[in-house]
Design a protein around this motif. Structure first.
Motif, mmCIF file in Angstrom:
data_model
loop_
_atom_site.group_PDB
_atom_site.id
_atom_site.type_symbol
_atom_site.label_atom_id
_atom_site.label_comp_id
_atom_site.label_asym_id
_atom_site.label_seq_id
_atom_site.Cartn_x
_atom_site.Cartn_y
_atom_site.Cartn_z
ATOM 1 N N GLY A 4 31.491 9.465 40.058
ATOM 2 C CA GLY A 4 32.270 8.351 40.588
ATOM 3 C C GLY A 4 31.403 7.242 41.152
ATOM 4 O O GLY A 4 31.899 6.212 41.564
ATOM 5 N N LYS A 5 30.084 7.448 41.189
ATOM 6 C CA LYS A 5 29.181 6.437 41.740
ATOM 7 C C LYS A 5 28.281 5.898 40.638
ATOM 8 O O LYS A 5 28.109 6.505 39.593
ATOM 9 C CB LYS A 5 28.334 7.057 42.865
ATOM 10 C CG LYS A 5 29.184 7.575 44.030
ATOM 11 C CD LYS A 5 28.300 8.167 45.120
ATOM 12 C CE LYS A 5 29.150 8.673 46.282
ATOM 13 N NZ LYS A 5 28.328 9.267 47.354
ATOM 14 N N ARG A 6 27.703 4.733 40.906
ATOM 15 C CA ARG A 6 26.838 4.112 39.902
ATOM 16 C C ARG A 6 25.582 4.939 39.664
ATOM 17 O O ARG A 6 25.177 5.161 38.538
ATOM 18 C CB ARG A 6 26.452 2.704 40.351
ATOM 19 C CG ARG A 6 27.614 1.707 40.298
ATOM 20 C CD ARG A 6 27.121 0.306 40.608
ATOM 21 N NE ARG A 6 28.196 -0.660 40.526
ATOM 22 C CZ ARG A 6 28.029 -1.960 40.732
ATOM 23 N NH1 ARG A 6 26.821 -2.430 41.041
ATOM 24 N NH2 ARG A 6 29.043 -2.785 40.642
ATOM 25 N N SER A 7 24.957 5.370 40.739
ATOM 26 C CA SER A 7 23.747 6.177 40.589
ATOM 27 C C SER A 7 24.119 7.621 40.291
ATOM 28 O O SER A 7 25.149 8.117 40.748
ATOM 29 C CB SER A 7 22.908 6.115 41.874
ATOM 30 O OG SER A 7 23.653 6.595 42.966
ATOM 31 N N LEU A 8 23.282 8.278 39.504
ATOM 32 C CA LEU A 8 23.519 9.666 39.127
ATOM 33 C C LEU A 8 23.128 10.550 40.298
ATOM 34 O O LEU A 8 21.965 10.629 40.676
ATOM 35 C CB LEU A 8 22.693 10.002 37.888
ATOM 36 C CG LEU A 8 23.050 11.287 37.145
ATOM 37 C CD1 LEU A 8 24.483 11.239 36.643
ATOM 38 C CD2 LEU A 8 22.096 11.494 35.991
ATOM 39 N N ARG A 9 24.115 11.211 40.897
ATOM 40 C CA ARG A 9 23.857 11.969 42.118
ATOM 41 C C ARG A 9 24.483 13.352 42.011
ATOM 42 O O ARG A 9 25.604 13.502 41.523
ATOM 43 C CB ARG A 9 24.453 11.228 43.309
ATOM 44 C CG ARG A 9 23.873 11.611 44.635
ATOM 45 C CD ARG A 9 24.383 10.663 45.692
ATOM 46 N NE ARG A 9 23.796 9.334 45.545
ATOM 47 C CZ ARG A 9 23.139 8.721 46.505
ATOM 48 N NH1 ARG A 9 22.983 9.329 47.655
ATOM 49 N NH2 ARG A 9 22.644 7.533 46.315
ATOM 50 N N LEU A 10 23.741 14.365 42.460
ATOM 51 C CA LEU A 10 24.246 15.733 42.427
ATOM 52 C C LEU A 10 25.365 15.934 43.445
ATOM 53 O O LEU A 10 25.364 15.339 44.517
ATOM 54 C CB LEU A 10 23.118 16.717 42.744
ATOM 55 C CG LEU A 10 22.050 16.952 41.677
ATOM 56 C CD1 LEU A 10 20.909 17.752 42.279
ATOM 57 C CD2 LEU A 10 22.618 17.671 40.468
#
Length: 309
Positions: free
Chosen positions: A80-86
């Motif tokens: 759901g966010k622009r940056s790829l986050r775990l």
């Protein structure tokens, strides 16, 4: 009163042991290839870069992540966010995945002690990445052809994200402070152009490396300590590019004394610039849990580069 369990699906009867009795359901097995993909995607924060590292297509990487999510039944990345986050579950699985991959390497090494297989990530200051390391890494690769080496060239790596992005780093540290192997000892110097009087401008225009650079830190602290106003006009992760900006008269900078070349000169207290400290160029590693491949490269580079004090 004993509670009854959920009704059994007639199409999926409970597993039977060899003696005909019911046995508990088995935990699904996590495939190491899927975990390796997850760790790579997290390290690069990019499906594209992970695909390049693993020699796969981006679609194949995405498919493996989906397979892993289906197998575990949890979302591994917050999409759901622009940056790829775990996600939280993703972070847990990455940590377990690293341990399982390291254990796999250890198990393989126990039965094939003479073969070193795997990958290693080495961060290095620009001068070493460009001029010193290539022939040494070629020699190492000839000795260990099954090893894949990734070099990240640029800033000092003083705050290196060991264990996630880097296994080893050739970095700058204040002289005498490192716990790693000292490769070289150098002076930090102010650098200006021989063709321009940029150093006379107020506030002092600075060309610097990105945040995290020891030389950048020293430049700013030195000017602040001596009450000289300054402003940053140029930032580059490449030390050669930064010195080119100095040569062109855009700014003054701080660099290693040995990097002075035609068109550049050292700025001294006579020019209004205070003397800077001495630093060590060091080889450091991620510490406990360092993989067999990284250990092999660390020991090789230590032998080739260690400074004769």
């Amino acid at each position: 009163m004993k509670r009854s369990g959920p009704p059994q699906n007639a199409q999926n009867p409970p597993a039977l042991a060899h003696d005909g009795r019911h046995s508990p359901a088995r935990t699904p097995l996590l495939e190491l290839d899927l975990l390796r993909t997850l760790v790579a995607v997290n390290s690069h924060a990019s499906f594209t870069e992970a695909a390049r590292e693993l020699n796969m297509t981006q679609a194949a990487v995405s498919m493996q992540i989906r397979r892993l999510e289906k197998l575990t039944g949890v979302a591994l990345f917050d999409r759901g966010k622009r940056s790829l986050r775990l996600t939280g579950d993703g972070e847990l699985l990455v940590e377990h995945g690293k341990k399982m991959l390291a254990l796999n390497e250890e198990a393989f090494a126990s039965v094939r002690p003479d073969e070193v297989v795997g990958s290693v990530r080495l961060g290095a200051v620009t001068h070493y990445a460009v001029h010193i390391l290539p022939p040494l890494l070629a020699e190492f690769s000839a000795r260990y052809p099954a090893v894949r080496i990734e070099v990240l060239a640029g800033v000092s790596f003083r705050e290196a994200p060991f264990g996630t992005e880097l296994d080893l780093a050739i970095a700058l540290e204040p002289a005498g402070t490192t716990t790693g192997t000292v490769i070289e000892r150098e002076r930090a110097v102010w650098v200006g152009s021989t063709r321009h009087e940029t150093h006379t401008i107020t506030p002092v225009p600075l060309a610097v490396l990105p945040e995290g650079s020891l030389l950048r830190q020293w430049a700013i602290e030195s000017l602040q300590h001596h009450g000289k106003p300054w402003r940053i006009v140029y930032i580059s992760a490449n030390a050669t590019a930064m010195l080119s900006a100095v040569d062109a008269g855009l700014a003054v900078g701080v660099a290693r004394a040995s990097s002075l070349r035609e068109g550049l000169r050292e700025l001294t207290p006579k020019d209004g610039f205070p003397t800077l400290p001495v630093f060590d160029i060091t080889l450091t590693d991620a510490g406990p849990g360092l993989g067999r491949v990284a250990i092999a490269l660390r020991d090789f580079l230590s032998q080739k580069l260690a400074w004769a004090q």
